[in-house]
Design an enzyme around this catalytic site. Structure first.
Site, PDB file in Angstrom:
ATOM      1  N   LYS A  74      -5.313  28.070  48.570  1.00 43.94           N
ATOM      2  CA  LYS A  74      -4.063  27.299  48.510  1.00 43.94           C
ATOM      3  C   LYS A  74      -3.183  27.689  49.691  1.00 43.94           C
ATOM      4  O   LYS A  74      -3.163  28.867  50.084  1.00 43.94           O
ATOM      5  CB  LYS A  74      -3.394  27.641  47.173  1.00 43.94           C
ATOM      6  CG  LYS A  74      -2.212  26.789  46.777  1.00 43.94           C
ATOM      7  CD  LYS A  74      -1.797  27.142  45.343  1.00 43.94           C
ATOM      8  CE  LYS A  74      -0.625  26.347  44.838  1.00 43.94           C
ATOM      9  NZ  LYS A  74      -0.301  26.635  43.420  1.00 43.94           N
ATOM     10  N   SER A 149       0.035  22.631  40.501  1.00 46.21           N
ATOM     11  CA  SER A 149       0.287  22.449  41.905  1.00 46.21           C
ATOM     12  C   SER A 149      -0.897  22.813  42.813  1.00 46.21           C
ATOM     13  O   SER A 149      -0.879  22.453  43.991  1.00 46.21           O
ATOM     14  CB  SER A 149       1.498  23.282  42.322  1.00 46.21           C
ATOM     15  OG  SER A 149       1.222  24.667  42.175  1.00 46.21           O
ATOM     16  N   SER A 173      -0.430  26.042  37.174  1.00 49.29           N
ATOM     17  CA  SER A 173      -0.896  25.394  38.406  1.00 49.29           C
ATOM     18  C   SER A 173      -2.351  25.612  38.770  1.00 49.29           C
ATOM     19  O   SER A 173      -2.872  24.917  39.628  1.00 49.29           O
ATOM     20  CB  SER A 173      -0.021  25.812  39.582  1.00 49.29           C
ATOM     21  OG  SER A 173       1.137  25.020  39.560  1.00 49.29           O
TER      22      SER A 173
HETATM   23  N1  GLN Z   1       4.141  22.439  36.994  1.00 49.75           N
HETATM   24  C1  GLN Z   1       4.794  23.690  36.889  1.00 49.75           C
HETATM   25  C2  GLN Z   1       6.066  23.691  37.705  1.00 49.75           C
HETATM   26  O1  GLN Z   1       6.294  22.753  38.376  1.00 49.75           O
HETATM   27  C3  GLN Z   1       3.893  24.823  37.256  1.00 49.75           C
HETATM   28  C4  GLN Z   1       3.876  25.164  38.696  1.00 49.75           C
HETATM   29  C5  GLN Z   1       2.993  26.325  39.023  1.00 49.75           C
HETATM   30  O2  GLN Z   1       2.309  26.894  38.177  1.00 49.75           O
HETATM   31  N2  GLN Z   1       3.084  26.737  40.262  1.00 49.75           N
HETATM   32  O3  GLN Z   1       6.811  24.596  37.669  1.00 49.75           O
END
Ligand code: GLN
Length: 444
Positions: A74, A149, A173
């Site tokens: 990532k 994400s 994510s």
């Molecule tokens: N969808 C969640 C958020 O927007 C999780 C994001 C993540 O785990 N980085 O905070």
């Protein structure tokens, strides 16, 4: 082919590490794959590194546990000499000056870094659409979002562009895109894997973990990246595992939070495997009603604080000016929550809720070995479809509790609903009980 089998072939010289890199590189450069918008930056030195590994093997030298395997990371994980832009204009030209500890560990085992992959901007999102460099598409069906994400991390594995990948999980994510892309995604115990070299989203939740085709593959990668690290004071070795004492699996009642087809699929699959394995199933409740409120207040607050360093002086552009809408929403929200006149009232309430949730899990784990629930409450939407903020945050309701408590969690494919949309099944286990959790996950 499993990771274990592939490493064996590489070590025997039957598959050259160079061939492995070339096979993936060829696929990555096809127009169809490019259109999925997965890779942001490629590692120009991958071939040279593969050659060196092949040479060592040919001359009878020793190689590591992951010899010749190719991985993607990532874009919020630092790899020396590679741009880590976090899917944001703010860090568009930020070249990492050093390797994250996880990268050093993988390279030490002779894994080969292929490139940095797309993600929701600063890991804020659940669909892969908030990246400043355009949305990633789901390899299962390119009209759909891959989830987020860690959108590129999941899509790169699902499209067979690497052997495994790394993502980060703050509230789901890793697990969410794994679920939408029909692969495995694992979030380790908080502190089991070093965050050194991970660009923070929410420091008290963030953790790096593997995405792979099977639970066994994910376990192999996890066992390489885990462990205490002098560069991250929150890391620990773990010690003795707690899982596997009662023979009981807790199946969460998600009826108020999840599509019926998904809930039914998870229940059926769990019963099927429990019958085979001789586990007892106990229906349980989780504090899902306060999950999102607790999570987002803490995330907004910590994210606001973590992003103050992006003031345009040392790293790229000023985030308050160059950040996208979701990033700005969190900065504005975090700045409001932490205003002096509120005297910490919202933040303190959220911390209280966090303790309450932790205690609740402690009690639950006295009676069950592991907890099973769906990973995401609904299937992937179409790329570009208008989704309300509430619905977008709603994607996280089943994943954030594991981060609030800090326990390990894994998403494995459970099947499909709505004509071909993948659904993930989530297994949660007590702190540092990863081995046990993998055993349960592998049964599926
Ligand atoms: N969808 C969640 C958020 O927007 C999780 C994001 C993540 O785990 N980085 O905070």
């Amino acid at each position: 082919m499993s990771l274990k089998q592939k490493v064996k072939l590489v070590k025997l010289g039957k598959l050259k590490a160079v061939e492995n890199v070339m096979n993936f590189s060829k696929k990555i450069s096809t127009p169809k794959v490019k259109d999925l918008n997965i890779f942001l930056h490629l590692n120009e030195e991958a071939i040279a590194q593969a050659k060196e590994i092949d040479k060592r093997i040919a001359s009878g030298g020793s190689v590591g546990k992951l010899a010749g395997l190719c991985f993607a990371a990532k874009s919020n994980i630092c790899v020396k000499g590679i741009v880590a832009n976090c899917g944001s204009k703010v860090l568009e030209n930020f070249v990492s000056p050093y390797n994250a500890s996880v990268i050093n560990k993988l390279i030490a085992e002779d894994a080969i870094f292929l490139g940095a992959v797309n993600m929701d901007e600063f890991a804020c999102g659940a669909s892969g659409e908030t990246s400043a460099f355009g949305p990633t598409k789901n390899p299962v069906d390119p009209s759909l979002i891959p989830g987020g994400s860690s959108s590129g991390s999941a899509a790169s594995v699902a499209a067979d562009l690497c052997d495994f990948s790394l993502g980060s999980d703050t509230g789901g994510s890793i697990r969410n895109p794994a679920s939408h892309c029909g692969i495995v995604g694992m979030k380790p115990t908080y502190g089991a894997v070093s965050r050194y070299g991970l660009i923070d989203m929410t420091m008290s939740f963030d953790v790096i973990g593997p995405l792979a085709r099977t639970a066994e593959d994910a376990r192999i990668v996890f066992n390489v990246i885990r462990g205490q690290d002098n560069f991250d004071q929150t890391t620990r070795e773990g010690g003795k595992e707690k899982g596997g004492k009662t023979g009981v699996i807790g199946l969460v009642d998600v009826s108020d939070y999840c599509g019926k087809e998904i809930a039914d699929l998870i229940e059926t699959r769990t019963k099927e495997i429990a019958d085979k394995k001789g586990w007892k199933i106990k229906k349980i409740d989780l504090p899902l009603d306060i999950a999102l409120e607790t999570y987002y207040i803490l995330v907004y607050t910590e994210f606001f604080s973590a992003t103050r360093k992006f003031d345009g002086r040392r790293f790229g552009l000023k985030i308050d000016e160059a950040g996208g809408p979701e990033v700005i929403r969190r900065i504005v929200g975090g700045s409001e929550i932490t205003k002096a006149e509120h005297e910490g009232k919202y933040y303190r309430e959220a911390l209280k809720a966090r303790n309450f949730i932790r205690e609740k899990f402690e009690k639950l784990f006295a009676g069950v070995d592991a907890i099973i629930l769906p990973t995401v409450p609904r299937t992937a939407h179409k790329v570009g479809e208008k989704i309300s903020i509430k619905d977008m945050y709603g994607y996280d309701v089943l994943t954030v509790l594991a981060n609030i408590v800090g326990i390990p969690a894994i998403s494995v494919p459970a099947g499909e609903v709505e004509a071909g949309r993948p659904v993930g099944l989530q297994v949660l286990a007590p702190h540092f009980s990863e081995e046990f959790m993998f055993k349960i996950a592998e049964s599926f």
